[in-house]
Design a protein around this motif. Structure first.
Motif, PDB file in Angstrom:
ATOM      1  N   LEU A  89     105.478  57.420 107.327  1.00 21.71           N
ATOM      2  CA  LEU A  89     106.563  58.133 107.740  1.00 21.71           C
ATOM      3  C   LEU A  89     107.883  57.155 108.694  1.00 21.71           C
ATOM      4  O   LEU A  89     108.772  57.080 108.584  1.00 21.71           O
ATOM      5  N   ALA A  90     106.771  56.537 109.693  1.00 23.67           N
ATOM      6  CA  ALA A  90     107.718  55.815 110.767  1.00 23.67           C
ATOM      7  C   ALA A  90     106.889  55.027 111.439  1.00 23.67           C
ATOM      8  O   ALA A  90     105.578  55.272 111.692  1.00 23.67           O
ATOM      9  N   ARG A  91     107.080  53.569 111.887  1.00 18.85           N
ATOM     10  CA  ARG A  91     106.195  52.713 112.643  1.00 18.85           C
ATOM     11  C   ARG A  91     106.993  52.065 113.491  1.00 18.85           C
ATOM     12  O   ARG A  91     108.115  51.406 113.295  1.00 18.85           O
ATOM     13  N   ALA A 148     100.346  66.202 118.869  1.00 20.72           N
ATOM     14  CA  ALA A 148     100.658  64.954 119.813  1.00 20.72           C
ATOM     15  C   ALA A 148     101.386  65.313 120.966  1.00 20.72           C
ATOM     16  O   ALA A 148     101.844  64.114 121.779  1.00 20.72           O
ATOM     17  N   ASP A 149     101.914  66.464 121.190  1.00 18.25           N
ATOM     18  CA  ASP A 149     102.918  66.824 122.379  1.00 18.25           C
ATOM     19  C   ASP A 149     104.057  65.981 122.119  1.00 18.25           C
ATOM     20  O   ASP A 149     104.773  65.553 122.996  1.00 18.25           O
ATOM     21  N   LEU A 150     104.426  65.653 120.993  1.00 15.76           N
ATOM     22  CA  LEU A 150     105.812  65.041 120.674  1.00 15.76           C
ATOM     23  C   LEU A 150     106.719  65.729 120.264  1.00 15.76           C
ATOM     24  O   LEU A 150     106.643  66.710 119.373  1.00 15.76           O
ATOM     25  N   HIS A 151     108.063  65.709 120.896  1.00 16.91           N
ATOM     26  CA  HIS A 151     109.316  66.246 120.432  1.00 16.91           C
ATOM     27  C   HIS A 151     110.054  65.295 119.521  1.00 16.91           C
ATOM     28  O   HIS A 151     111.302  64.837 120.202  1.00 16.91           O
ATOM     29  N   GLY A 152     109.729  64.754 118.325  1.00 13.97           N
ATOM     30  CA  GLY A 152     110.608  63.830 117.679  1.00 13.97           C
ATOM     31  C   GLY A 152     109.858  62.578 117.791  1.00 13.97           C
ATOM     32  O   GLY A 152     108.725  62.426 118.086  1.00 13.97           O
ATOM     33  N   ILE A 153     110.472  61.466 117.354  1.00 10.74           N
ATOM     34  CA  ILE A 153     109.952  60.068 117.452  1.00 10.74           C
ATOM     35  C   ILE A 153     109.570  59.650 118.731  1.00 10.74           C
ATOM     36  O   ILE A 153     110.357  59.579 119.805  1.00 10.74           O
ATOM     37  N   PRO A 154     108.470  59.100 119.133  1.00  7.54           N
ATOM     38  CA  PRO A 154     108.035  58.711 120.614  1.00  7.54           C
ATOM     39  C   PRO A 154     108.642  57.328 120.956  1.00  7.54           C
ATOM     40  O   PRO A 154     109.226  56.757 119.703  1.00  7.54           O
ATOM     41  N   GLU A 155     108.581  57.165 122.078  1.00  9.07           N
ATOM     42  CA  GLU A 155     109.092  55.809 122.368  1.00  9.07           C
ATOM     43  C   GLU A 155     107.774  54.625 122.187  1.00  9.07           C
ATOM     44  O   GLU A 155     106.644  55.193 122.249  1.00  9.07           O
ATOM     45  N   ASN A 170      99.603  51.130 131.650  1.00  4.66           N
ATOM     46  CA  ASN A 170     100.591  52.012 131.711  1.00  4.66           C
ATOM     47  C   ASN A 170     101.255  52.187 130.359  1.00  4.66           C
ATOM     48  O   ASN A 170     102.581  52.377 130.494  1.00  4.66           O
ATOM     49  N   ARG A 171     100.631  52.138 129.281  1.00  9.92           N
ATOM     50  CA  ARG A 171     101.383  51.829 127.784  1.00  9.92           C
ATOM     51  C   ARG A 171     100.719  53.094 127.172  1.00  9.92           C
ATOM     52  O   ARG A 171      99.347  53.367 127.316  1.00  9.92           O
ATOM     53  N   SER A 172     101.329  53.589 126.181  1.00 10.40           N
ATOM     54  CA  SER A 172     100.636  54.655 125.344  1.00 10.40           C
ATOM     55  C   SER A 172     101.101  54.182 123.748  1.00 10.40           C
ATOM     56  O   SER A 172     102.037  53.589 123.558  1.00 10.40           O
ATOM     57  N   VAL A 173     100.151  54.531 123.016  1.00  7.41           N
ATOM     58  CA  VAL A 173     100.498  54.442 121.638  1.00  7.41           C
ATOM     59  C   VAL A 173     100.085  55.851 120.878  1.00  7.41           C
ATOM     60  O   VAL A 173      99.163  56.414 121.113  1.00  7.41           O
ATOM     61  N   HIS A 174     101.013  56.316 120.000  1.00  5.77           N
ATOM     62  CA  HIS A 174     100.754  57.440 119.135  1.00  5.77           C
ATOM     63  C   HIS A 174     100.584  57.113 117.676  1.00  5.77           C
ATOM     64  O   HIS A 174     101.317  56.474 117.185  1.00  5.77           O
ATOM     65  N   ILE A 175      99.717  57.694 117.137  1.00  2.00           N
ATOM     66  CA  ILE A 175      99.525  57.396 115.762  1.00  2.00           C
ATOM     67  C   ILE A 175      98.990  58.932 114.910  1.00  2.00           C
ATOM     68  O   ILE A 175      98.227  58.744 114.380  1.00  2.00           O
ATOM     69  N   PRO A 176      99.887  59.958 115.112  1.00  2.00           N
ATOM     70  CA  PRO A 176      99.423  61.115 114.526  1.00  2.00           C
ATOM     71  C   PRO A 176      99.809  61.088 112.914  1.00  2.00           C
ATOM     72  O   PRO A 176     100.222  60.155 112.503  1.00  2.00           O
ATOM     73  N   VAL A 177      98.949  61.921 112.466  1.00  2.00           N
ATOM     74  CA  VAL A 177      98.813  61.967 110.797  1.00  2.00           C
ATOM     75  C   VAL A 177      99.065  63.665 110.628  1.00  2.00           C
ATOM     76  O   VAL A 177      98.716  64.410 111.112  1.00  2.00           O
ATOM     77  N   LEU A 178     100.057  63.566 109.553  1.00  2.00           N
ATOM     78  CA  LEU A 178     100.345  64.938 109.035  1.00  2.00           C
ATOM     79  C   LEU A 178      99.869  65.253 107.562  1.00  2.00           C
ATOM     80  O   LEU A 178     100.367  64.305 106.818  1.00  2.00           O
ATOM     81  N   LEU A 179      99.513  66.305 107.343  1.00  2.00           N
ATOM     82  CA  LEU A 179      99.174  66.585 105.791  1.00  2.00           C
ATOM     83  C   LEU A 179      99.640  67.992 105.484  1.00  2.00           C
ATOM     84  O   LEU A 179      99.278  68.766 106.144  1.00  2.00           O
ATOM     85  N   ASN A 211     102.780  54.896 115.124  1.00  2.00           N
ATOM     86  CA  ASN A 211     102.488  55.036 113.768  1.00  2.00           C
ATOM     87  C   ASN A 211     102.197  56.561 113.033  1.00  2.00           C
ATOM     88  O   ASN A 211     101.495  57.160 113.433  1.00  2.00           O
ATOM     89  N   ILE A 212     103.310  56.955 112.454  1.00  2.00           N
ATOM     90  CA  ILE A 212     103.142  58.369 111.789  1.00  2.00           C
ATOM     91  C   ILE A 212     103.054  58.474 110.325  1.00  2.00           C
ATOM     92  O   ILE A 212     103.780  57.717 109.543  1.00  2.00           O
TER      93      ILE A 212
END
Lengths: 305, 305
Positions: free
Chosen positions: A32-34, A13-20, A61-70, A24-25
């Protein structure tokens, strides 16, 4: 989040930590975080695993990240996410999944995603699948994506699978309304004994609807890929399907695109080419000082990017 | 032969009467005329309807005509013809079928043809299907063509169906050996309530084998066409499938070409485009003084020729 989580998050997700903004992770089936915002609300489902993502009308101009980790084996995670995009909204949705499985048992994530795009809304949907781990356990993705496009809506899907996934069976089903547009850019790289199946069913239902599907894939080792598409033109519409594949080693690619012009006003085109890297291309790069392997890698990178 | 026979013969086999050389003319399930030569022998089968056509090794610049006429209704003619082409031979085989059915019952001809081409032999195979008649009776063709190409052999198939055929289900199956080549040029025109199905299965088995299949079709009225191909690359080979269709009125065309690169040395390409005649093309011709209908006819003729 540990280092492994951070690494996976960056890859998918090209994320370096928690996004702005809204996100929903999900990790190993748990939240994990929302974060919800006024523009993009995230509401957990009560009847099954998953969330509703509600984008208000006119939000741009908004984005939403909803990555999933296993990160465990012997785990099958199925999640149902529904996206409601308000009239005239224009947003980016990033929804990758990373599996790290060091165990001897299978780890599987199946995201069942449904997108409802209101009139004149736009979504750029980015989905990366990646897997790593040294165990014998399979790393599996069986995603299903349903897309409903109302008048003038546009959905751009960028789906990428670049390594480590033992088996995937991806299904994408879209209904394209009047003057609406579907764009799909698929990139796929398989190696070893990996198997990747991908299928599209697109119904060009509305007048002046259009779809453009381009799938680029590289099959290495003994991997095999099966591409299937079924595009139905039910109105004055334009559809294009392209499937280009590079074969290496003992790999195999099967491509079966179907076009069905139900309406005589439909204009449908498909093209596919599967083969190995042209010898001249390799020789050209090798004459510039690259080894055969380096030349091959460079051609593959260029092809996929 | 009466005038109707002569007319059908001319339409399907460009014959103005009995041809020279080897020929076999079949009418309503019976032999009408036959001639064998030293170069090309025609031997009737004893176990079922049909003939063996034996072309001696080295025979070149020869042709053989085996047209079939059907002028009655309520008749289902199935014929099994086997072609044995000797080493280095180079011949033209003309094998059309014309149905004239004025009755209320179906008239059907199914030619089951098998071609065995020896090393370095060449065949140009021309097959025209045509039907006429004012009755309600269906005019049906369900031909099956098997082609086996040994090293260096070349088979060029020109199959044409330009009108009057109520229903057709054509199957072509080829196995292409080392350095052998298959070329198919298919032309198809359907109108009214006609249905045409055509399917190809090509196995590119030998090293440096190749296949080139081009299907051009026009669907008018409420007719529908189903094109299917399955090309399998089992060796270092080149395969190309092209399917272009023009839609008019309320017609429908479905195209499903499959390519399967089993060998990573295989290079397979397909392309298809289905749609109506481009408006600019029509306008251009109409600006030269043609009516819309004339312009349409001219574009179709150009497309099919």
């Amino acid at each position: 989040m540990d280092n492994l989580d951070k690494e996976l998050l960056e890859t998918i997700a090209d994320l370096h930590g928690i996004p702005e903004g809204s996100f929903n992770i999900r990790k190993n089936g748990q939240l994990l975080a929302r974060n919800s915002t006024a523009d993009i609300e995230i509401v957990p489902k009560t009847d099954k695993d998953g969330i509703d993502i509600i984008v208000k009308a006119g939000v741009t101009n908004r984005s939403v990240h909803i990555p999933v980790l296993l990160t465990v084996g012997d785990f099958h995670d199925t999640v149902y996410n529904d996206f409601y995009i308000g009239e005239g909204a224009d947003v980016t949705i990033v929804a990758g999944c990373g599996i790290h499985n060091d165990s001897a048992c299978a780890s599987e994530h199946d995201g069942i995603h449904t997108f409802y795009l209101s009139e004149n809304s736009k979504v750029r949907y980015v989905e990366k699948h990646y897997a790593s781990g040294n165990g014998e356990g399979k790393k599996v993705f069986d995603p299903v994506t349903y897309i409903f496009l109302k008048e003038g809506a546009e959905f751009v899907m960028e789906s990428t699978q670049l390594g480590g996934v033992t088996y995937t069976d991806r299904k994408t089903v879209a209904t394209v309304g009047k003057k609406a547009r579907l764009v799909v850019k698929e990139k796929l790289l398989t190696d070893g004994e990996e198997v990747a199946k991908t299928s599209f069913r697109v119904l060009l239902k509305g007048r002046e609807s259009s779809a453009d599907i381009v799938s680029r894939s590289v099959a290495k080792g003994n991997s095999s890929q099966f591409f299937k598409s079924d595009m139905v033109g039910k109105n004055a519409c334009f559809g294009h399907v392209e499937c280009d594949g590079i074969l290496l080693g003992g790999a195999r690619i099967v491509s079966t695109p179907k076009i069905d012009a139900v309406s005589p006003e439909a204009s449908l085109v498909h093209e596919a080419a599967v083969g190995k890297i042209a010898g001249e291309q390799l020789l050209k790069l090798m004459s510039l000082g690259l080894s055969e392997q380096e030349a091959e890698d460079m051609i593959i990178q260029g092809f996929l990017n």
